[in-house]
Structures are given as C-alpha cells and as structure tokens.
Design a protein around this motif. Structure first.
Motif, PDB file in Angstrom:
ATOM      1  N   PHE A 159       0.826  -1.208   0.000  1.00  0.00           N
ATOM      2  CA  PHE A 159       0.000   0.000   0.000  1.00  0.00           C
ATOM      3  C   PHE A 159       0.868   1.269   0.000  1.00  0.00           C
ATOM      4  O   PHE A 159       1.843   1.344   0.725  1.00  0.00           O
ATOM      5  N   PRO A 160       0.517   2.260  -0.842  1.00  0.00           N
ATOM      6  CA  PRO A 160      -0.712   2.379  -1.635  1.00  0.00           C
ATOM      7  C   PRO A 160      -0.654   1.751  -3.020  1.00  0.00           C
ATOM      8  O   PRO A 160      -1.499   2.046  -3.852  1.00  0.00           O
ATOM      9  N   LYS A 161       0.334   0.890  -3.269  1.00  0.00           N
ATOM     10  CA  LYS A 161       0.445   0.257  -4.575  1.00  0.00           C
ATOM     11  C   LYS A 161      -0.003  -1.201  -4.539  1.00  0.00           C
ATOM     12  O   LYS A 161       0.080  -1.869  -3.507  1.00  0.00           O
ATOM     13  N   ALA A 162      -0.440  -1.657  -5.717  1.00  0.00           N
ATOM     14  CA  ALA A 162      -0.657  -3.084  -5.964  1.00  0.00           C
ATOM     15  C   ALA A 162      -0.231  -3.366  -7.392  1.00  0.00           C
ATOM     16  O   ALA A 162      -0.207  -2.466  -8.240  1.00  0.00           O
ATOM     17  N   TRP A 163       0.124  -4.617  -7.646  1.00  0.00           N
ATOM     18  CA  TRP A 163       0.536  -5.047  -8.978  1.00  0.00           C
ATOM     19  C   TRP A 163      -0.182  -6.348  -9.333  1.00  0.00           C
ATOM     20  O   TRP A 163      -0.255  -7.272  -8.510  1.00  0.00           O
ATOM     21  N   PHE A 164      -0.722  -6.407 -10.544  1.00  0.00           N
ATOM     22  CA  PHE A 164      -1.279  -7.634 -11.097  1.00  0.00           C
ATOM     23  C   PHE A 164      -0.305  -8.076 -12.192  1.00  0.00           C
ATOM     24  O   PHE A 164      -0.234  -7.457 -13.258  1.00  0.00           O
ATOM     25  N   ASP A 165       0.446  -9.124 -11.939  1.00  0.00           N
ATOM     26  CA  ASP A 165       1.488  -9.593 -12.849  1.00  0.00           C
ATOM     27  C   ASP A 165       0.931 -10.771 -13.645  1.00  0.00           C
ATOM     28  O   ASP A 165       0.780 -11.874 -13.120  1.00  0.00           O
ATOM     29  N   TYR A 166       0.570 -10.525 -14.917  1.00  0.00           N
ATOM     30  CA  TYR A 166      -0.100 -11.534 -15.737  1.00  0.00           C
ATOM     31  C   TYR A 166       0.924 -12.375 -16.492  1.00  0.00           C
ATOM     32  O   TYR A 166       1.720 -11.847 -17.273  1.00  0.00           O
ATOM     33  N   LYS A 167       0.886 -13.685 -16.245  1.00  0.00           N
ATOM     34  CA  LYS A 167       1.790 -14.628 -16.898  1.00  0.00           C
ATOM     35  C   LYS A 167       0.969 -15.832 -17.352  1.00  0.00           C
ATOM     36  O   LYS A 167       0.700 -16.755 -16.590  1.00  0.00           O
ATOM     37  N   TRP A 168       0.560 -15.772 -18.615  1.00  0.00           N
ATOM     38  CA  TRP A 168      -0.289 -16.809 -19.194  1.00  0.00           C
ATOM     39  C   TRP A 168       0.311 -17.219 -20.525  1.00  0.00           C
ATOM     40  O   TRP A 168       0.709 -16.356 -21.332  1.00  0.00           O
ATOM     41  N   ASP A 169       0.382 -18.498 -20.792  1.00  0.00           N
ATOM     42  CA  ASP A 169       1.080 -18.959 -21.994  1.00  0.00           C
ATOM     43  C   ASP A 169       0.388 -18.538 -23.288  1.00  0.00           C
ATOM     44  O   ASP A 169       0.996 -18.582 -24.360  1.00  0.00           O
ATOM     45  N   LYS A 170      -0.855 -18.083 -23.192  1.00  0.00           N
ATOM     46  CA  LYS A 170      -1.543 -17.589 -24.390  1.00  0.00           C
ATOM     47  C   LYS A 170      -1.263 -16.104 -24.655  1.00  0.00           C
ATOM     48  O   LYS A 170      -1.690 -15.576 -25.682  1.00  0.00           O
ATOM     49  N   PHE A 171      -0.606 -15.454 -23.717  1.00  0.00           N
ATOM     50  CA  PHE A 171      -0.199 -14.065 -23.902  1.00  0.00           C
ATOM     51  C   PHE A 171       1.304 -14.032 -24.173  1.00  0.00           C
ATOM     52  O   PHE A 171       2.106 -14.287 -23.263  1.00  0.00           O
ATOM     53  N   PRO A 172       1.739 -13.732 -25.385  1.00  0.00           N
ATOM     54  CA  PRO A 172       3.177 -13.720 -25.663  1.00  0.00           C
ATOM     55  C   PRO A 172       3.934 -12.606 -24.950  1.00  0.00           C
ATOM     56  O   PRO A 172       5.083 -12.801 -24.554  1.00  0.00           O
ATOM     57  N   ALA A 173       3.321 -11.436 -24.793  1.00  0.00           N
ATOM     58  CA  ALA A 173       3.975 -10.336 -24.086  1.00  0.00           C
ATOM     59  C   ALA A 173       3.718 -10.457 -22.582  1.00  0.00           C
ATOM     60  O   ALA A 173       2.664 -10.936 -22.148  1.00  0.00           O
ATOM     61  N   HIS A 174       4.688 -10.036 -21.808  1.00  0.00           N
ATOM     62  CA  HIS A 174       4.547 -10.035 -20.349  1.00  0.00           C
ATOM     63  C   HIS A 174       4.035  -8.664 -19.927  1.00  0.00           C
ATOM     64  O   HIS A 174       4.684  -7.644 -20.162  1.00  0.00           O
ATOM     65  N   VAL A 175       2.876  -8.646 -19.284  1.00  0.00           N
ATOM     66  CA  VAL A 175       2.242  -7.382 -18.905  1.00  0.00           C
ATOM     67  C   VAL A 175       1.934  -7.396 -17.416  1.00  0.00           C
ATOM     68  O   VAL A 175       1.380  -8.371 -16.886  1.00  0.00           O
ATOM     69  N   THR A 176       2.304  -6.318 -16.752  1.00  0.00           N
ATOM     70  CA  THR A 176       2.013  -6.136 -15.327  1.00  0.00           C
ATOM     71  C   THR A 176       1.258  -4.826 -15.149  1.00  0.00           C
ATOM     72  O   THR A 176       1.654  -3.788 -15.695  1.00  0.00           O
ATOM     73  N   LEU A 177       0.186  -4.871 -14.387  1.00  0.00           N
ATOM     74  CA  LEU A 177      -0.593  -3.677 -14.085  1.00  0.00           C
ATOM     75  C   LEU A 177      -0.193  -3.149 -12.714  1.00  0.00           C
ATOM     76  O   LEU A 177      -0.309  -3.847 -11.710  1.00  0.00           O
TER      77      LEU A 177
END
Length: 807
Positions: A148-166
């Motif tokens: 807090f006050p931050k959060a991160w959603f780190d998306y790692k799915w084999d159907k997503f070629p790019a690595h994206v974190t919110l």
C-alpha cells in the motif's frame, strides 16, 4: 509536467536515483519491492477465518489494495480481478462485484491469424451478464503483489506472448495534504515483449455508470437507481503528451448544487504516436456485452461509437481500449486513470460537508475529467514519489521482510476505513477541516479515542497536521456538556431494565466524535454499549496523545501545547474524582476502559499505568509552558500514585489485572501501555525498569507462547497458571494492542520477542486466515474473527516509532 512513455532505461535511472536499483536485494528485477505481499492470482484459501459474531461484516478473503485518497471515497479490486468493495458514501460499507467494471487484454503475435482476448478476472458473472466476453482467467497465471498504496497484477499466461504487469495506486504521499486527498486511481501498464516477433497489445477498461448509487446505508446495491444516468465521450489535447480520450459518467440533476449521490466517474488514457485509444461510449451493463467484446476480441480496438442516451432504469457502461505494438525486446509503460467527483458528504441527520479534495477542484461534482487529466500527467511522478517514501523501510534489511510489507499494507485503513476529511458546506476554505477514521464499519464511531491511541501513530508520523487537528477537536469538547440521555446498553442487559446516562459530561473526554447515521463532529460521544463518561482510560490517553504529538514532531510546537493545555488540565482533574485516596483513579466495577466487556474494579494495571504516564506528560507540559506550580503538583501526585500502583498490583512477576474482581490475578498483555507511551515519548520509568523487563517477559512466556503455539499474537489475558480465560475479550488476540506490546518490547531491547509476537499476527492475517485488507480487531484460539476492517492494527508503526533503550 509533460508525460512521456517511459522506457525501461529511464525507469532504472529513476530507480537508481531513489536508491531502488534492481541490484538491491529488497527490490525485484521487475521493479516490485520484495517486501510486497504476494499471492497467486485468484488462488482460493483453505480454511479461511469467519466472523465470530452474527451480523458482523464478513465478505471473505477476496480483497485487495484500495484506491482513493483521504476522505475521497474508496473502492478496491480484489486479487481475483473484480471490483467488489465500495466505501464511497462516508461511513458506509458495500460489498458487491460490479462485473462491467473490468479490465481485459488482447494480444496477437505477428503472423498469427487470430489474437487472444481475455477478461482479467478469475471468475465470471452470473445470470448471463456480459455472456459474450471471455471470462475465467486461469487461476495462478501470474501473481498479485501489494505494498500500500500500490498493488501489482502480474499476468503470466502462456496464451499471452507479451509479459504485462498492471501497477495500481493513488497518490497517498507523506507530508502531502493535497494529492493525498484526490479521488483518482492510476493504472500503469508495464509491457515487455520477450519474443522474437512483434506483438500487438491492447488493454481495455470498462466501467459502469454508478452515479446515484451511493445513497443508502445498506451493504449492497439492491435498488440502486440508474434513472437519469448518461455517458459522454471526451477528447482533449494535453500539451506534448498527446490527446487524452475517455468517457465521463454523469447523471441528470435537479439543481446546480449536487446531492450526496450526484457526481461523476471518468476513465481516460493518452493517445500518442504508437499508442491508440478507442472507445465505446455507452452499452448496457446487464446485457451480453457484444458491442464491446466483438470488436475488441477481433483486433484490440473498439468502434469509436459516441452514441449516448439517458437511462430510464437500465444500467449503462462504457469502455476504452489502449492499443500499442511491441517490437521484439521492446518495453513500454502506458497509463490509464479512473477518477471520480462526488463532492458532498451528507450524514444521517442531514448536515452537508464538502470533501477535502474540493478545496482544489470545487464543489460542482463535474470535475472528474479535470481530476483524470491530473492523474495522467502526474502518473509517473506520483509513482516515483511513493517508491521514494517506501525505500528506506523496504530496504532496511535489519528487519524481517514480512514485517516491511506489513508495515505499509496495514496503512490501507487510513484511506479505506470509512475515512472522512472535509469541512461544513460553504465554510471558509482557510478554516480547519475535520478528519476521522471509523473505528470499523461494525462499530461505526468516528475517531474512537481509546482506539486511536494505538491507531494514530502513522497518521502522526506522516501527516502530523491532521493528527494535531483531530486532537484539537477533542480538546474543544472537554469543557462542554451534551445533556441528552441515551440508553446504557450493557447495564440495561445486566439489570434487565432500561438504564440511561448523560451523553457527555463536562470534563470527560468523549469516546468518539459521532456516528455516520447521526451528526458527527457536532453531536459527539454517541450513546451506546457503555457509559464512557466514567471510563478511566480516555482522559489519560488524550493527555498522552497531546504530549506525544508535541514530542514526535520535534518538540517545537509549543503553540499546540498551549492551545490544548486547558483541556489537558481539565481531563486530569476530572479523573481525580475517582481517586479514593491512593493517588490512582479506581475502576468502577464495570468495563470502564477500552476492554469494554471485561469488568475491572479498584486500582488496575491498565488504567492505572495510563494515569501515571499521563501525570508525567502533564508535568512535562507544565514545565515547557512555565507553570511551576503545576509541575510540582503533578509530580507529587505521580509519586503518590506510583507508590500505590506498585504496592497494590506488583506480585514479583507482573502487575495484577486489578485489586478486586475475579480477574485480579490474571496476566493482561496491555498492562504496560502507559510505560510503552512513556518510552515512546521519553517520559522515563513509570515503574522501575526491572519490573518492566520482568513483566514483559512474563507476558511473552504466557500470553504469546502459551496461546496457539506462539503463532497467533498475544492473547489479551491469561491466568497465572497459563490457561485461556473465559471472558469474551480476555480470550481474544487484539491486533492493535498486541502491536503496542510489541512496541514496548522494542523499547525494552527485546527485539526477538517483538518479532516473534508480531509474526504471529502476520501469520494469521496474511498466511492462514485471509484477513488481508480487512484486518480485524480480534480473533480467538480458532483464528476466527470479530470486527473486520478495524482501525487499531495501523499500530504496526509502533515498532518503527518506539525507540530502543539507550545504552
């Protein structure tokens, strides 16, 4: 400030300048602090805690870091990806997922015939709502991080070629009394292409028009009206940063002055070279959602439909999509914002207040777009400022990593705890504002003083002007009386007949500043469970907090001491009526202190120790203000009281609970709360040091180690034989009071014991029972809880602020 899309090189330059280099063991290569609490996305919890008390709020463990500033209204997205918890109406808790409030992602690699589009939620709506969307993001395909006050959603799915974190946050910043009040959430998408092919990435934010929904005291949105709601597409050139595009969610209004439920939401992003923003202005939130999903799932774009209409009763939503291309190895950071403008707070008796942020944006309730613009242009600067604030703490490897994360994550209550910050409608902007946290939503009292004695430490540390103003408000009430009668519920239950008491007596420091369903800050000390006029801890705690605020802000603000000095003296004098000759006010054979269901009578360890510390604080205040006569008087009273306290309570191992009840020989964890505050503020020994050490050891050996195998914190009370008590509160662990005891341990040089005690709390909250971002007041030996989202656990900062013993 000009907003640029920041390259990874620039990010690392900023990180290095802040001492956050990725080579630091406290920071991961992805820029997420290792101290952040981590959990796989959407992972259920086995054997979560449940409420012990029928009727108490128990929404379960699907929770997350809230967004929104002090008093701005807050809400949160859980670690499974749904927006479910809403604290938009001051003092009111609602928990209900709103499924059209959602993020989704599209990715397509060069050469692939089709892309992949996915709503970023580990679950799906019921009843066919938004049935065309692709739901059920795989559980565990990435991780959730929180600091807090931050959060991160780190998306790692084999159907997503790019690595994206919110990356998600609001600009809650130390020493900042402007941006910390803003009703804005920033969502920065960190995208990286680790493949050898170009990848198209598009992220979608859909939002429901919730204007008009926040008007009831119920805990859900049943009956929430949407009549008169409408959405508008807006586009604006923002200097060299690009073109800001988005949707404003508004409603028809009956006049120029907004009602409490009138206001706006806005979602927006920046279009610039290489970054495209598309939009769907309006669609039916309860429908199948094809107007959004069909084009988005095709190529990551929306249709740029500007159609808008005024709702009859149907729920409306709108969406934007932010699309860009990543070459092999390329990284980008692109922001989105979500803002809101609901300027009016109207409590139960009808009085209207303007939220603090209206000092900067006005009170029309039509400035969500302006707020969103500031969020977009300041997104990078705010993120860096949060990192800079946290760095000295998360980098401090002399302390456990789990603790460094807990230190910030327990601060969520400062914004999300029903927090109010504002001024009466129409009042002079140069005048003071009122500020208060709720004790909790189950016990909805504002500013509960016996609890804020523990909870207000981080407020003082990082926003001292606010804390002093709160104490000024309490000081103003001390010489006043509220003569109306209220029901004394506890006594009425004991006698099986109605017993009443005066709302607030002259000289008594009030228990609270009022309740949301009443007229808070005007009608204080809401009648309720106990008659708090004769509580023996409130006046002492008020005195100690006044002196604490002076000491811990540099011992320079004598004006603050002088202003509150009459109330301090009145508070001490009021308690003296309960002194029956020994120099210590005696408890009155009912639960007349913060343990409000645990009877205490005669001289007691808890209230008596607070009294002795308050006398020392008053003596030192008199010395600072040059009141020599008062110095001598309070010193003499302290010596007399100390003698009585020791002679009547010390048994060679600890101070007995009290002198007269069945609990008299019990071991109370919080018995040295007065000594803790004395150590915190440099007041010296309230009792001899050897007694402090022996007592602290006894508490640890019994109340910590003999309860739950030493893995659950410190239980409030234990028998002298090491057995759990039967009293409802004595047999509970209270998170905040345990942390006060841990602060005492630090000040006594017992660091190992302090970490062990505090780890027990962490273990229950973050590892076994799922109390993250709803930390309760209490749990029993089963780990089940009472009073979630409680104020007192912010006392974790006691371990930072209480100094170790001098050598």
């Amino acid at each position: 400030m000009k907003l640029k899309f920041i390259s990874v090189f620039a990010f690392h330059v900023v990180a290095f300048a802040l001492g956050l280099s990725t080579v630091s063991p406290a920071w991961g290569a992805d820029g997420i602090p290792k101290a952040a609490w981590e959990r796989p996305l959407g992972l259920p919890l086995a054997n979560p805690g449940v409420t012990l008390k029928s009727g108490d709020i128990d929404d379960g463990y699907w929770q997350g870091v809230p967004v929104g500033g002090f008093g701005a209204g807050t809400f949160s997205r859980s670690y499974r990806g749904d927006f479910a918890r809403w604290h938009m109406k001051a003092g009111v808790h609602k928990y209900e997922p709103v499924y059209a409030n959602q993020f989704a992602m599209f990715q397509q690699s060069e050469g692939d015939a089709h892309g992949t589009a996915q709503a970023l939620m580990n679950g799906h709506p019921t009843g066919g709502q938004l049935s065309s969307w692709q739901w059920d993001y795989p559980v565990g395909a990435g991780n959730y991080y929180a600091l807090f006050p931050k959060a991160w959603f780190d998306y790692k799915w084999d159907k997503f070629p790019a690595h994206v974190t919110l990356e998600q946050y609001s600009p809650v910043l130390p020493g900042n009394y402007r941006e910390s009040s803003y009703p804005v959430a920033v969502y920065r998408w960190h995208a990286e292409n680790p493949t050898n092919k170009t990848v198209v990435v598009s992220v979608l934010l859909s939002w429901t028009n919730m204007s008009g929904w926040f008007r009831t005291f119920t805990r859900d949105f049943d009956g929430a009206p949407s009549q008169g709601n409408y959405n508008n597409y807006v586009s604006e050139k923002v200097g060299d940063a690009g073109t800001m595009k988005g949707i404003v969610f508004d409603r028809s209004r009956s006049g120029a002055s907004p009602n409490e439920w009138d206001g706006q939401f806005a979602i927006a992003a920046l279009e610039s070279p290489g970054v495209e923003v598309t939009y769907q202005t309006t669609y039916q939130a309860s429908g199948d959602g094809k107007a959004v999903w069909a084009p988005f799932s095709k190529d990551g774009r929306l249709t740029n439909d500007t159609k808008s209409w005024v709702s009859d009763k149907e729920r409306l939503a709108g969406a934007i999509a932010l699309r860009f291309t990543l070459k092999p190895g390329e990284k980008k950071i692109v922001p989105m914002v979500l803002s809101w403008d609901f300027p009016v707070v109207q409590f139960g008796e009808g009085r209207k207040w303007d939220r603090k942020y209206t000092d900067f944006y006005g009170t029309s309730g039509k400035n969500a777009w302006k707020i969103a613009r500031d969020g977009l242009t300041q997104a990078s600067a705010w993120s860096d400022a949060i990192d800079k604030w946290q760095a000295p703490y998360v980098n401090d490897e002399s302390k456990p990593l789990w603790y460094r994360g807990m230190l910030f994550n327990e601060l969520y209550a400062l914004t999300d705890g029903g927090t109010f910050w504002g001024r009466q409608a129409g009042a002079d902007l140069k005048g003071p504002t009122s500020f208060a946290l709720l004790e909790c939503f189950d016990y909805a009292y504002y500013g509960t003083l016996d609890v804020r004695f523990y909870a207000s430490l981080p407020l003082l540390k990082f926003w001292p002007d606010i804390d002093k103003q709160v104490l000024r408000e309490f000081a103003d009430t001390v010489p006043k009386e509220w003569p109306e009668l209220g029901l004394w519920v506890w006594k009425s239950q004991i006698l099986d007949e109605p017993v009443t008491h005066k709302r607030k007596k002259i000289g008594a420091v009030p228990h609270d500043l009022g309740v949301p369903e009443g007229d808070p800050f005007i009608a204080v000390n809401e009648p309720g469970w106990q008659d708090t006029n004769n509580w023996k801890d409130l006046n002492s705690k008020f005195v100690l907090m006044v002196y604490r605020d002076y000491v811990l802000t540099g011992r320079k603000d004598t004006a603050f001491l002088r202003e509150t000095w009459p109330a301090v003296k009145d508070a001490i004098e009021y308690l003296r009526q309960f002194d029956h000759g020994g120099g210590v006010p005696e408890n009155s054979d009912y639960p007349d202190q913060t343990y409000d269901d645990w009877v205490v009578h005669g001289v007691s360890a808890y209230s008596g120790g607070l009294w002795l510390a308050a006398l020392r604080a008053t003596e030192e205040t008199a010395r600072i203000l040059g009141d020599r006569k008062a110095v001598d008087e309070y010193h003499a009273l302290f010596l007399k009281g100390q003698k009585t306290y020791i002679s009547q309570l010390w048994n060679g191992k600890y101070f007995r609970y009290d002198t007269s009840t069945d609990s008299r020989n019990d071991i109370q964890t919080d018995q040295l709360a007065g000594q803790w505050y004395a150590n915190l503020t440099g007041l010296g020994d309230i009792v001899p040091r050897e007694m402090q050490i022996e007592t602290a050891k006894t508490i640890f050996n019994f109340n910590v180690m003999k309860f739950g195998d030493g893995q659950m914190g410190a239980v409030n009370g234990m028998t002298e034989g090491g057995e759990i008590l039967t009293n409802a509160e004595a047999k509970e662990v209270w998170v905040g009071t345990t942390l006060g005891y841990a602060g005492l341990l630090i000040s006594e040089g017992m660091k190992d014991e302090a970490w062990k005690t505090t780890w027990g709390l962490y273990h229950v909250i973050y590892e076994t029972k799922g109390y993250w971002f709803r930390t309760p007041e209490a749990w029993d030996i089963t780990g089940n809880f009472r009073a979630g989202m409680y104020m007192r656990p912010t006392a974790v900062w006691a371990l930072e602020m209480t100094p170790p013993p001098t050598k």
